[in-house]
Design a protein around this motif. Structure first.
Motif, mmCIF file in Angstrom:
data_model
loop_
_atom_site.group_PDB
_atom_site.id
_atom_site.type_symbol
_atom_site.label_atom_id
_atom_site.label_comp_id
_atom_site.label_asym_id
_atom_site.label_seq_id
_atom_site.Cartn_x
_atom_site.Cartn_y
_atom_site.Cartn_z
ATOM 1 N N UNK A 218 -44.659 -55.776 65.679
ATOM 2 C CA UNK A 218 -44.281 -54.381 65.436
ATOM 3 C C UNK A 218 -42.805 -54.278 65.059
ATOM 4 N N UNK A 219 -41.966 -55.097 65.700
ATOM 5 C CA UNK A 219 -40.549 -55.087 65.371
ATOM 6 C C UNK A 219 -40.265 -55.591 63.965
ATOM 7 N N UNK A 220 -41.011 -56.599 63.509
ATOM 8 C CA UNK A 220 -40.826 -57.158 62.172
ATOM 9 C C UNK A 220 -41.621 -56.411 61.103
ATOM 10 N N UNK A 221 -42.504 -55.536 61.516
ATOM 11 C CA UNK A 221 -43.299 -54.783 60.553
ATOM 12 C C UNK A 221 -44.551 -55.490 60.086
ATOM 13 N N UNK B 17 -42.116 -67.159 74.025
ATOM 14 C CA UNK B 17 -41.194 -66.322 73.247
ATOM 15 C C UNK B 17 -40.874 -66.984 71.909
ATOM 16 N N UNK B 18 -40.544 -68.276 71.942
ATOM 17 C CA UNK B 18 -40.236 -68.989 70.691
ATOM 18 C C UNK B 18 -41.427 -68.992 69.744
ATOM 19 N N UNK B 19 -42.615 -69.234 70.297
ATOM 20 C CA UNK B 19 -43.813 -69.303 69.466
ATOM 21 C C UNK B 19 -44.155 -67.949 68.847
ATOM 22 N N UNK B 20 -43.983 -66.883 69.603
ATOM 23 C CA UNK B 20 -44.301 -65.551 69.088
ATOM 24 C C UNK B 20 -43.407 -65.186 67.915
ATOM 25 N N UNK B 21 -42.114 -65.423 68.062
ATOM 26 C CA UNK B 21 -41.180 -65.121 66.970
ATOM 27 C C UNK B 21 -41.442 -66.037 65.783
ATOM 28 N N UNK B 22 -41.727 -67.309 66.055
ATOM 29 C CA UNK B 22 -41.972 -68.262 64.963
ATOM 30 C C UNK B 22 -43.206 -67.881 64.156
ATOM 31 N N UNK B 23 -44.282 -67.548 64.841
ATOM 32 C CA UNK B 23 -45.511 -67.192 64.141
ATOM 33 C C UNK B 23 -45.316 -65.961 63.266
ATOM 34 N N UNK B 24 -44.559 -65.011 63.763
ATOM 35 C CA UNK B 24 -44.301 -63.804 62.979
ATOM 36 C C UNK B 24 -43.447 -64.124 61.762
ATOM 37 N N UNK B 25 -42.459 -64.989 61.928
ATOM 38 C CA UNK B 25 -41.631 -65.375 60.779
ATOM 39 C C UNK B 25 -42.442 -66.152 59.749
ATOM 40 N N UNK B 26 -43.372 -66.984 60.194
ATOM 41 C CA UNK B 26 -44.244 -67.687 59.257
ATOM 42 C C UNK B 26 -45.088 -66.697 58.472
ATOM 43 N N UNK B 27 -45.572 -65.658 59.156
ATOM 44 C CA UNK B 27 -46.356 -64.639 58.470
ATOM 45 C C UNK B 27 -45.511 -63.900 57.442
ATOM 46 N N UNK B 28 -44.261 -63.622 57.781
ATOM 47 C CA UNK B 28 -43.358 -62.977 56.824
ATOM 48 C C UNK B 28 -43.140 -63.882 55.618
ATOM 49 N N UNK B 29 -42.954 -65.177 55.880
ATOM 50 C CA UNK B 29 -42.723 -66.128 54.791
ATOM 51 C C UNK B 29 -43.930 -66.235 53.875
ATOM 52 N N UNK C 212 -53.679 -63.312 60.548
ATOM 53 C CA UNK C 212 -52.358 -62.899 60.994
ATOM 54 C C UNK C 212 -51.984 -63.685 62.232
ATOM 55 N N UNK C 213 -50.698 -63.632 62.599
ATOM 56 C CA UNK C 213 -50.240 -64.331 63.794
ATOM 57 C C UNK C 213 -50.892 -63.753 65.044
ATOM 58 N N UNK D 60 -46.922 -60.555 73.462
ATOM 59 C CA UNK D 60 -45.590 -60.804 72.909
ATOM 60 C C UNK D 60 -45.629 -60.774 71.387
ATOM 61 N N UNK D 61 -46.658 -61.387 70.793
ATOM 62 C CA UNK D 61 -46.782 -61.391 69.335
ATOM 63 C C UNK D 61 -46.937 -59.968 68.798
ATOM 64 N N UNK D 62 -47.706 -59.144 69.506
ATOM 65 C CA UNK D 62 -47.899 -57.762 69.074
ATOM 66 C C UNK D 62 -46.574 -57.004 69.066
ATOM 67 N N UNK D 63 -45.782 -57.173 70.124
ATOM 68 C CA UNK D 63 -44.491 -56.491 70.191
ATOM 69 C C UNK D 63 -43.524 -57.016 69.135
ATOM 70 N N UNK D 64 -43.485 -58.339 68.968
ATOM 71 C CA UNK D 64 -42.610 -58.916 67.945
ATOM 72 C C UNK D 64 -43.065 -58.500 66.553
#
Length: 350
Positions: free
Chosen positions: A130-133, A175-187, A259-260, A124-128
């Motif tokens: 890729x979507x966030x770049x 799902x929540x954790x995957x999106x959250x971890x990716x957003x933390x990485x973006x931040x 990385x996440x 899930x993290x890999x797919x999320x």
């Protein structure tokens, strides 16, 4: 002077890997400790209230981060209103959702089965990502994720204690954790915001506490007040909160260093540890087929880390070659005027 660069670069790479794997193993240890303690609190000690437990964690984390900053042990990175609204609030909301649903799943499922479900998070993290770049799609990475997924599917097959509510709660947490971890990485990385773990927790924990306090007030607090068998073990809850504080700082530290996706793939290693401990401590049943599936997933994790190390070596090699090319370019440009200043027999520069 150029002879010292390869050894220095190798030493730098070694230190970098040591820091990354040190953060990884610290996170694995703290994560396992928090999971086992939370399982005991919710299922054994007589306090089956996941929102109240997570509220306690976030309240302690908020106060602890505030005290650490005010005592001068860490500095707080200023956050603009736009960044707070676009990053901090969503991360806090997703964090609250992750903690709530993840802890609630322990009321219905065994620790071993939950860890099997959690091990799907790298997919899930890999797919999320890729979507966030934040992650780059490659056939090697995709194939490796497929191998991990197949191993996890085999390990999850034939679960005896299957409860649909618990599975849905854990799926929501993933799902929540995957999106959250990716957003933390973006931040932390993509926006160029430099924050230490305490500073990150300083901004996110209070927000998360507010999102958790609302369902606690309207859902669990009335039930706690009417429950004659509730056991509020203050030292146990405090110890769980201290472990959660250390884990949250380790999470942000690990994401900042890697990385996440790396953190969640490292979670498969943690799953091996927790499955063994759950068998010993809680008597969970684990079959040979499940162990075979996890062996496949573990092989996929090791191959991913191998590819990651190879990529780091290639980047280091590119950094080493760049100064050498610059030196050759400078030395040749210094010689050219001397050669061209010498006239040829025809009167033209050589």
């Amino acid at each position: 002077m150029g002879e010292g660069r390869p050894d220095s670069a190798k030493q730098s790479l070694g230190v970098q890997l040591a820091v990354q794997y040190g953060c990884m193993f610290l996170w694995i240890f703290l994560s396992a400790a928090v999971i086992l303690v939370n399982k005991y609190v919710l299922s054994v000690s007589g306090f089956p209230y996941p929102v109240a437990l997570t509220c306690t964690h976030m309240l302690f984390c908020s106060v602890a981060a505030f005290l650490v900053v005010k005592m001068g042990f860490a500095e707080v990175t200023p956050i603009s209103a736009d960044t707070y609204l676009s990053c901090i609030l969503p991360i806090g909301l997703l964090f609250a959702g992750t903690l709530w649903t993840s802890n609630a799943a322990y009321l219905y499922l065994s620790v071993s089965f939950i860890q099997m479900l959690k091990a799907t998070m790298p997919l899930v993290v890999f797919m999320v990502g890729c979507g966030f770049g934040t992650e780059k799609f490659t056939m090697n990475s995709a194939g490796n994720m497929v191998i991990v997924g197949i191993g996890i599917a085999i390990a999850s097959y034939g679960e005896i204690l299957f409860v649909l509510v618990g599975v849905l709660l854990q799926a929501g947490s993933i799902i929540c954790e995957s999106v959250r971890l990716t957003l933390v990485q973006v931040l932390l990385q993509k926006r160029g915001i430099k924050m230490n773990p305490v500073s990150t927790l300083y901004h996110i924990a209070p927000c998360c506490f507010v999102f958790l306090f609302l369902p606690f007030t309207y859902i669990e607090l009335p039930r706690i007040m009417k429950d004659p068998n509730v056991n509020i073990n203050v030292p146990l809850l405090l110890g769980s909160a201290v472990a959660a504080f250390a884990l949250n700082m380790a999470v942000f530290l690990l994401i900042g260093k890697t990385s996440a996706l790396t953190m969640n793939i490292a979670g498969v290693v943690k799953d091996w540890l927790l499955i063994g401990l759950s068998v010993i401590l809680f008597g969970s049943t684990v079959t040979g087929l499940q162990l075979f599936g996890y062996l496949i997933a573990f092989a996929g994790v090791m191959y991913y880390n191998y590819l990651k190390i190879q990529g780091m070596k290639q980047q280091t090699s590119g950094v080493e070659k760049a100064p050498e090319k610059a030196e050759r370019s400078n030395s040749s440009s210094e010689r050219e005027p001397l050669i061209s200043a010498s006239p040829s027999p025809t009167g033209r520069p050589k």
